[in-house]
Design an enzyme around this catalytic site. Sequence first.
Site, PDB file in Angstrom:
ATOM      1  N   TRP A 156      -3.633  -1.141  61.021  1.00 49.73           N
ATOM      2  CA  TRP A 156      -2.635  -2.215  60.861  1.00 49.73           C
ATOM      3  C   TRP A 156      -1.409  -1.579  60.202  1.00 49.73           C
ATOM      4  O   TRP A 156      -1.523  -0.968  59.131  1.00 49.73           O
ATOM      5  CB  TRP A 156      -3.238  -3.313  59.985  1.00 49.73           C
ATOM      6  N   ASP A 237     -11.125  -3.447  53.955  1.00 51.06           N
ATOM      7  CA  ASP A 237     -10.167  -4.496  54.281  1.00 51.06           C
ATOM      8  C   ASP A 237     -10.852  -5.424  55.279  1.00 51.06           C
ATOM      9  O   ASP A 237     -11.200  -5.009  56.383  1.00 51.06           O
ATOM     10  CB  ASP A 237      -8.897  -3.893  54.889  1.00 51.06           C
ATOM     11  N   LYS A 273      -7.040 -15.480  59.292  1.00 51.54           N
ATOM     12  CA  LYS A 273      -7.460 -15.561  60.701  1.00 51.54           C
ATOM     13  C   LYS A 273      -8.679 -16.452  60.859  1.00 51.54           C
ATOM     14  O   LYS A 273      -8.716 -17.323  61.717  1.00 51.54           O
ATOM     15  CB  LYS A 273      -7.799 -14.167  61.231  1.00 51.54           C
TER      16      LYS A 273
HETATM   17  C1  LIG Z   1      -6.339  -5.262  59.171  1.00 50.08           C
HETATM   18  C2  LIG Z   1      -5.539  -6.311  58.494  1.00 50.08           C
HETATM   19  N1  LIG Z   1      -5.603  -6.405  57.162  1.00 50.08           N
HETATM   20  C3  LIG Z   1      -4.913  -7.330  56.500  1.00 50.08           C
HETATM   21  C4  LIG Z   1      -4.112  -8.227  57.160  1.00 50.08           C
HETATM   22  C5  LIG Z   1      -3.398  -9.204  56.294  1.00 50.08           C
HETATM   23  O1  LIG Z   1      -3.205 -10.444  56.743  1.00 50.08           O
HETATM   24  P1  LIG Z   1      -2.815 -11.625  55.762  1.00 50.08           P
HETATM   25  O2  LIG Z   1      -1.957 -11.072  54.699  1.00 50.08           O
HETATM   26  O3  LIG Z   1      -2.133 -12.596  56.625  1.00 50.08           O
HETATM   27  O4  LIG Z   1      -4.112 -12.113  55.225  1.00 50.08           O
HETATM   28  C6  LIG Z   1      -3.999  -8.152  58.549  1.00 50.08           C
HETATM   29  C7  LIG Z   1      -3.111  -9.064  59.294  1.00 50.08           C
HETATM   30  O5  LIG Z   1      -2.818  -8.937  60.439  1.00 50.08           O
HETATM   31  C8  LIG Z   1      -4.748  -7.186  59.233  1.00 50.08           C
HETATM   32  O6  LIG Z   1      -4.712  -7.082  60.563  1.00 50.08           O
END
Ligand SMILES: Cc1ncc(COP(=O)(O)O)c(C=O)c1O
Length: 432
Positions: A156, A237, A273
């Site tokens: 990401w 993560d 998500k």
């Molecule tokens: C691998 C991964 N980690 C963390 C996030 C963080 O998302 P959020 O800050 O919206 O929870 C994302 C969002 O696309 C992600 O794909």
Amino acid sequence: MKYSFASLFFFFATTTTSAFSMTAPKQTYLADIPLGAPDAILGIAENFKKCTDPNKVNVCIGAYRDENGKPWILPSVRAAEKIMMDDENENKEYASIAGDAAYVEQAIKFAYGQDCDLSVIAAVQTLSGTGACRIGGEFLSKFFPVKKIYIPDPTWGNHIAIFQEAGMEVVRYRYYNRATNGLDLEGMLEDITNAPDGAVVLLHACAHNPTGCDPTKEQWKTISDLIKKKNLQVFFDSAYQGFASGDAEADAFALRYFVEEGHNVMLAQSFAKNFGLYGERCGTLSFVTNDADEKERVLSQVKKIIRPMYSSPPIHGSSIVRTVLTDEQLTKQYYEECAFMANRIGSMRKLLVDELKKAGSTHDWSHITSQIGMFAYTGMNSDMCDELTSKSSIFLTRDGRISLAGLNENNVSYVAKAIHAVTDGKPITTEA
Ligand SMILES: Cc1ncc(COP(=O)(O)O)c(C=O)c1O
């Protein structure tokens, strides 16, 4: 002629205002601020909004869409909000620095399992997964002896900036083999072997973004053994628990296995998500510590990082998650709805490949159906992606990643034909 006080005041105010507005702009340090590059993903989303083509398709952003291409509020989330509205004990007071303790407890059990040992898990509520990664990065940069974090290549995109901004040196380890469109286990193990003992290694807990390619259970065991041997700090993560298999419990395998194996993991958890709470910014950061005393000390320092940054987290999203996960019926309903989202995405994988074949594509697209989670890592290169956008108004990241959630029965054939047009007669797996 007599003038009232009010009319004199009006005259004075308007003339001084217009005189002021005619003053030449002052030269300040702002004049030298360079224009920042737009965010790779959010910039594309902006371009999608501006595009007027009625056939436009957004397969860029990692957010669930229903079969009509619309954002979906989970019915269990709506039900929880109704309960909250009618609950006289709900309020809009500040949360504590570490957030809503009842929410944090439920979130931690959701990730680590109902029978996890809460007495040694130091956990705080965070601003979704991004906030959890950032606070975790700040903590590591302040206290961890080796300021190096190993992050998969690819990953990401925001991971790199988050940990660099937090003061960590980001090093990449091989993760994906573009020739086979599968996990590069050998490369991954070699790069982790070459990491300095005691560094940090970031692992996607499940549904790896962007590749949709996770290690098997056996491969996770091999990775765990190596990490243990090298005494590395694991940073999980977890942004897609439930989206990989449709079963949030099954998707927690890697995290729970590592904890069972004695790793003192850190975990960044997001409910964006899997609960569809993107804009609510609701997550947790946690540490598996050795005892209650260590837990307390870690917590005290995490709070010291949070307090001068944003004081305390927002409470609406966390109240929703708490309400769902403390109600047996709503929890059951939630698990079904999460499975429903994952299944709809899974069916789009199959449909996309079917439609590609129907369009006449002779490429082997089987990686699209073997990948999991929200994304298909198609193997298209950046030129192909640019062409998809310029010719067909299909908006995607330039690494060939497609968010399957953006596909539905109405647009999948259009997208497949456009992909065939840009990939016909050209290799799809060769871009570095
Ligand atoms: C691998 C991964 N980690 C963390 C996030 C963080 O998302 P959020 O800050 O919206 O929870 C994302 C969002 O696309 C992600 O794909």
